[in-house]
Design a protein around this motif. Structure first.
Motif, mmCIF file in Angstrom:
data_model
loop_
_atom_site.group_PDB
_atom_site.id
_atom_site.type_symbol
_atom_site.label_atom_id
_atom_site.label_comp_id
_atom_site.label_asym_id
_atom_site.label_seq_id
_atom_site.Cartn_x
_atom_site.Cartn_y
_atom_site.Cartn_z
ATOM 1 N N ARG A 95 53.156 41.480 41.539
ATOM 2 C CA ARG A 95 52.240 41.352 42.675
ATOM 3 C C ARG A 95 52.186 42.671 43.421
ATOM 4 N NH1 ARG A 95 51.379 37.686 40.140
ATOM 5 N NH2 ARG A 95 51.484 35.480 40.565
ATOM 6 N N LEU A 96 51.011 42.929 43.942
ATOM 7 C CA LEU A 96 50.774 44.027 44.871
ATOM 8 C C LEU A 96 50.308 43.379 46.160
ATOM 9 C CD1 LEU A 96 50.235 46.992 45.726
ATOM 10 C CD2 LEU A 96 47.976 46.760 44.653
ATOM 11 N N ARG A 97 51.033 43.646 47.223
ATOM 12 C CA ARG A 97 50.677 43.097 48.532
ATOM 13 C C ARG A 97 50.326 44.266 49.443
ATOM 14 N NH1 ARG A 97 54.293 39.591 46.344
ATOM 15 N NH2 ARG A 97 53.848 37.385 46.636
ATOM 16 N N PHE A 144 47.290 41.035 44.958
ATOM 17 C CA PHE A 144 46.818 41.268 43.604
ATOM 18 C C PHE A 144 47.923 40.868 42.628
ATOM 19 C CE2 PHE A 144 44.554 43.949 46.447
ATOM 20 C CZ PHE A 144 43.257 44.009 45.956
ATOM 21 N N GLY A 145 47.527 40.292 41.522
ATOM 22 C CA GLY A 145 48.481 39.890 40.498
ATOM 23 C C GLY A 145 48.152 40.535 39.163
ATOM 24 N N THR A 146 49.166 40.715 38.365
ATOM 25 C CA THR A 146 49.008 41.244 37.014
ATOM 26 C C THR A 146 50.225 40.830 36.202
ATOM 27 O OG1 THR A 146 48.323 43.210 35.771
ATOM 28 C CG2 THR A 146 50.112 43.512 37.374
ATOM 29 N N GLY A 147 50.210 41.121 34.941
ATOM 30 C CA GLY A 147 51.353 40.787 34.096
ATOM 31 C C GLY A 147 51.129 41.260 32.687
ATOM 32 N N GLY A 148 52.120 41.002 31.856
ATOM 33 C CA GLY A 148 51.990 41.417 30.471
ATOM 34 C C GLY A 148 53.277 41.259 29.703
ATOM 35 N N GLU A 163 43.325 38.842 40.319
ATOM 36 C CA GLU A 163 44.212 38.868 39.150
ATOM 37 C C GLU A 163 43.603 39.758 38.074
ATOM 38 O OE1 GLU A 163 47.684 37.904 37.307
ATOM 39 O OE2 GLU A 163 47.124 36.982 39.210
ATOM 40 N N THR A 164 44.402 40.657 37.528
ATOM 41 C CA THR A 164 43.930 41.499 36.431
ATOM 42 C C THR A 164 43.801 40.651 35.177
ATOM 43 O OG1 THR A 164 45.088 43.398 37.366
ATOM 44 C CG2 THR A 164 44.383 43.566 35.065
ATOM 45 N N GLU A 165 42.622 40.666 34.598
ATOM 46 C CA GLU A 165 42.407 39.980 33.323
ATOM 47 C C GLU A 165 42.848 40.876 32.167
ATOM 48 O OE1 GLU A 165 41.494 36.791 32.924
ATOM 49 O OE2 GLU A 165 41.611 36.681 35.113
ATOM 50 N N MET A 190 39.001 42.391 36.921
ATOM 51 C CA MET A 190 39.689 41.577 37.922
ATOM 52 C C MET A 190 38.921 40.276 38.136
ATOM 53 S SD MET A 190 42.338 42.981 39.613
ATOM 54 C CE MET A 190 42.998 44.527 40.196
ATOM 55 N N SER A 191 39.661 39.181 38.202
ATOM 56 C CA SER A 191 39.079 37.897 38.600
ATOM 57 C C SER A 191 39.619 37.554 39.982
ATOM 58 C CB SER A 191 39.456 36.799 37.596
ATOM 59 O OG SER A 191 40.854 36.606 37.564
ATOM 60 N N LEU A 192 38.890 36.708 40.684
ATOM 61 C CA LEU A 192 39.293 36.315 42.031
ATOM 62 C C LEU A 192 39.656 34.841 42.055
ATOM 63 C CD1 LEU A 192 36.496 38.179 43.979
ATOM 64 C CD2 LEU A 192 38.924 38.730 43.984
ATOM 65 N N THR A 193 40.795 34.551 42.663
ATOM 66 C CA THR A 193 41.180 33.171 42.928
ATOM 67 C C THR A 193 41.197 33.013 44.442
ATOM 68 O OG1 THR A 193 43.560 33.578 43.108
ATOM 69 C CG2 THR A 193 42.693 33.236 40.885
ATOM 70 N N ALA A 194 41.508 31.842 44.904
ATOM 71 C CA ALA A 194 41.583 31.631 46.354
ATOM 72 C C ALA A 194 42.715 32.454 46.966
ATOM 73 C CB ALA A 194 41.783 30.147 46.655
ATOM 74 N N ALA A 195 43.760 32.691 46.200
ATOM 75 C CA ALA A 195 44.946 33.333 46.745
ATOM 76 C C ALA A 195 45.020 34.841 46.498
ATOM 77 C CB ALA A 195 46.199 32.683 46.153
#
Length: 184
Positions: free
Chosen positions: A19-21, A151-155, A116-118, A108-113
Protein backbone atom coordinates in the motif's frame (compact mmCIF):
# COMPACT_ATOMS: atom_id res chain seq x y z
CA UNK A 1 2.01 -23.42 8.08
CA UNK A 2 4.23 -25.48 10.33
CA UNK A 3 1.70 -28.34 10.43
CA UNK A 4 1.32 -28.28 6.66
CA UNK A 5 5.04 -28.35 5.93
CA UNK A 6 5.50 -31.13 8.48
CA UNK A 7 2.78 -33.04 6.62
CA UNK A 8 4.80 -32.71 3.40
CA UNK A 9 3.23 -29.66 1.79
CA UNK A 10 5.76 -27.38 0.12
CA UNK A 11 5.89 -23.81 -1.09
CA UNK A 12 5.40 -23.33 -4.83
CA UNK A 13 5.08 -19.55 -4.83
CA UNK A 14 5.32 -16.41 -2.74
CA UNK A 15 3.30 -13.24 -3.29
CA UNK A 16 3.04 -9.82 -1.70
CA UNK A 17 0.64 -6.92 -1.39
CA UNK A 18 1.68 -3.33 -0.76
CA UNK A 19 0.00 0.00 0.00
CA UNK A 20 0.93 3.59 -0.63
CA UNK A 21 -0.79 6.03 1.69
CA UNK A 22 -0.46 9.66 0.66
CA UNK A 23 -0.73 12.54 3.08
CA UNK A 24 -3.37 15.19 2.52
CA UNK A 25 -2.26 17.28 0.76
CA UNK A 26 0.05 14.74 -0.87
CA UNK A 27 3.77 15.23 -1.32
CA UNK A 28 4.29 14.29 -4.97
CA UNK A 29 8.00 15.20 -5.21
CA UNK A 30 9.29 11.64 -5.78
CA UNK A 31 6.52 10.95 -8.28
CA UNK A 32 7.19 14.14 -10.22
CA UNK A 33 10.93 13.37 -10.31
CA UNK A 34 10.27 9.93 -11.80
CA UNK A 35 8.24 11.43 -14.64
CA UNK A 36 10.83 14.17 -15.25
CA UNK A 37 13.60 11.55 -15.41
CA UNK A 38 11.75 9.72 -18.19
CA UNK A 39 10.82 12.82 -20.15
CA UNK A 40 14.44 13.94 -19.89
CA UNK A 41 15.35 10.79 -21.83
CA UNK A 42 12.96 11.74 -24.63
CA UNK A 43 9.90 9.73 -23.59
CA UNK A 44 6.42 11.24 -23.54
CA UNK A 45 4.49 10.21 -20.41
CA UNK A 46 0.73 10.65 -20.67
CA UNK A 47 -2.69 9.23 -19.93
CA UNK A 48 -3.86 6.94 -22.71
CA UNK A 49 -7.30 6.82 -24.28
CA UNK A 50 -8.86 3.76 -25.92
CA UNK A 51 -7.21 4.53 -29.27
CA UNK A 52 -4.06 3.04 -27.71
CA UNK A 53 -5.74 -0.37 -27.20
CA UNK A 54 -3.96 -2.06 -30.14
CA UNK A 55 -0.55 -0.97 -28.83
CA UNK A 56 -1.38 -1.95 -25.22
CA UNK A 57 -2.53 -5.34 -26.52
CA UNK A 58 0.67 -5.82 -28.54
CA UNK A 59 2.87 -4.80 -25.58
CA UNK A 60 1.06 -7.22 -23.27
CA UNK A 61 1.29 -10.05 -25.82
CA UNK A 62 5.04 -9.48 -26.20
CA UNK A 63 5.60 -9.33 -22.43
CA UNK A 64 3.23 -12.07 -21.32
CA UNK A 65 5.92 -14.74 -20.98
CA UNK A 66 8.01 -12.35 -18.85
CA UNK A 67 5.44 -12.10 -16.07
CA UNK A 68 6.38 -14.37 -13.16
CA UNK A 69 3.83 -17.08 -12.47
CA UNK A 70 2.69 -18.29 -9.08
CA UNK A 71 -0.67 -19.83 -8.22
CA UNK A 72 -1.66 -16.46 -6.69
CA UNK A 73 -0.21 -14.16 -9.37
CA UNK A 74 -1.05 -15.59 -12.77
CA UNK A 75 -1.51 -13.05 -15.57
CA UNK A 76 -4.20 -13.67 -18.17
CA UNK A 77 -3.58 -13.43 -21.90
CA UNK A 78 -5.31 -10.20 -22.94
CA UNK A 79 -6.75 -9.72 -26.40
CA UNK A 80 -7.83 -6.33 -27.73
CA UNK A 81 -11.37 -6.80 -26.43
CA UNK A 82 -10.01 -7.44 -22.92
CA UNK A 83 -7.83 -4.34 -23.17
CA UNK A 84 -10.74 -2.17 -24.38
CA UNK A 85 -12.71 -3.40 -21.37
CA UNK A 86 -10.14 -1.71 -19.12
CA UNK A 87 -11.47 1.70 -20.21
CA UNK A 88 -15.08 0.45 -20.19
CA UNK A 89 -14.72 -0.57 -16.54
CA UNK A 90 -13.17 2.75 -15.53
CA UNK A 91 -9.48 1.91 -15.44
CA UNK A 92 -6.98 4.67 -16.13
CA UNK A 93 -3.98 3.85 -18.29
CA UNK A 94 -0.73 5.80 -18.44
CA UNK A 95 1.98 5.19 -20.97
CA UNK A 96 5.50 6.02 -22.05
CA UNK A 97 5.71 6.79 -25.74
CA UNK A 98 8.85 6.88 -27.88
CA UNK A 99 8.65 7.84 -31.56
CA UNK A 100 4.89 7.20 -31.57
CA UNK A 101 5.24 3.73 -30.08
CA UNK A 102 3.96 2.68 -26.67
CA UNK A 103 6.93 1.26 -24.73
CA UNK A 104 5.48 1.14 -21.19
CA UNK A 105 2.04 1.15 -19.60
CA UNK A 106 0.57 1.15 -16.11
CA UNK A 107 -3.10 0.44 -15.46
CA UNK A 108 -5.03 1.50 -12.35
CA UNK A 109 -8.55 0.51 -11.33
CA UNK A 110 -10.58 2.33 -8.72
CA UNK A 111 -12.44 0.75 -5.83
CA UNK A 112 -14.34 2.51 -3.09
CA UNK A 113 -11.32 2.27 -0.81
CA UNK A 114 -8.32 2.79 -3.09
CA UNK A 115 -6.73 2.71 -6.53
CA UNK A 116 -5.27 -0.68 -7.40
CA UNK A 117 -2.58 -1.42 -9.97
CA UNK A 118 -3.84 -3.94 -12.48
CA UNK A 119 -0.49 -4.26 -14.25
CA UNK A 120 2.60 -2.36 -15.29
CA UNK A 121 4.48 -3.48 -18.37
CA UNK A 122 7.62 -2.28 -20.16
CA UNK A 123 8.90 -3.29 -23.61
CA UNK A 124 11.97 -5.51 -23.21
CA UNK A 125 14.33 -3.18 -25.05
CA UNK A 126 13.31 -0.20 -22.87
CA UNK A 127 13.65 -1.82 -19.45
CA UNK A 128 15.89 -0.46 -16.68
CA UNK A 129 15.38 3.14 -17.79
CA UNK A 130 12.89 4.08 -15.08
CA UNK A 131 9.84 3.80 -17.33
CA UNK A 132 7.84 1.50 -15.04
CA UNK A 133 8.43 3.98 -12.22
CA UNK A 134 7.50 6.90 -14.48
CA UNK A 135 4.20 5.54 -15.80
CA UNK A 136 3.15 4.34 -12.38
CA UNK A 137 4.15 7.70 -10.87
CA UNK A 138 2.07 9.50 -13.52
CA UNK A 139 -0.96 7.36 -12.68
CA UNK A 140 -0.60 7.96 -8.94
CA UNK A 141 -0.16 11.70 -9.49
CA UNK A 142 -3.28 11.97 -11.66
CA UNK A 143 -5.38 9.98 -9.20
CA UNK A 144 -3.98 11.94 -6.25
CA UNK A 145 -5.14 15.14 -7.98
CA UNK A 146 -8.59 13.49 -8.11
CA UNK A 147 -8.48 12.93 -4.34
CA UNK A 148 -7.29 9.31 -4.11
CA UNK A 149 -4.97 8.82 -1.14
CA UNK A 150 -4.60 5.03 -0.83
CA UNK A 151 -3.05 2.88 -3.56
CA UNK A 152 -2.59 -0.87 -3.68
CA UNK A 153 -0.35 -3.14 -5.70
CA UNK A 154 1.18 -6.58 -5.47
CA UNK A 155 2.91 -9.36 -7.27
CA UNK A 156 5.18 -12.33 -7.18
CA UNK A 157 8.04 -12.33 -4.68
CA UNK A 158 10.47 -13.41 -7.40
CA UNK A 159 9.92 -10.12 -9.26
CA UNK A 160 12.54 -8.10 -7.39
CA UNK A 161 12.39 -5.29 -9.95
CA UNK A 162 8.71 -4.72 -9.27
CA UNK A 163 9.29 -4.67 -5.53
CA UNK A 164 12.12 -2.12 -5.87
CA UNK A 165 10.05 0.06 -8.22
CA UNK A 166 7.10 0.14 -5.86
CA UNK A 167 9.24 0.79 -2.79
CA UNK A 168 10.88 3.69 -4.66
CA UNK A 169 7.42 5.21 -5.12
CA UNK A 170 6.65 4.86 -1.41
CA UNK A 171 4.69 1.61 -1.31
CA UNK A 172 5.21 -0.56 1.77
CA UNK A 173 4.68 -4.31 1.65
CA UNK A 174 1.93 -5.11 4.14
CA UNK A 175 1.03 -8.67 3.21
CA UNK A 176 2.87 -11.74 2.11
CA UNK A 177 1.38 -15.04 1.27
CA UNK A 178 2.57 -18.47 0.32
CA UNK A 179 1.08 -20.92 -2.14
CA UNK A 180 1.49 -24.52 -1.03
CA UNK A 181 0.95 -27.71 -2.93
CA UNK A 182 -0.33 -31.03 -1.71
CA UNK A 183 2.27 -33.76 -1.30
CA UNK A 184 2.14 -36.53 -3.88
Amino acid sequence: MKRLTEAGYFVVGESWGARLRLSDPPNLTVLHAAVVAATGQGFRIEELDASWAPQVTALEAMNHADYPYTPATSVPHRDESDVLDLWTFGCRLFGAIHDGQLVAVSVMSLTAARAETEFTSVHRTYRRRGLAVAVKAASITALAHDGVRIFGTGGAQVNAGSIRMNEHLGYAIEERWLSLTVPH
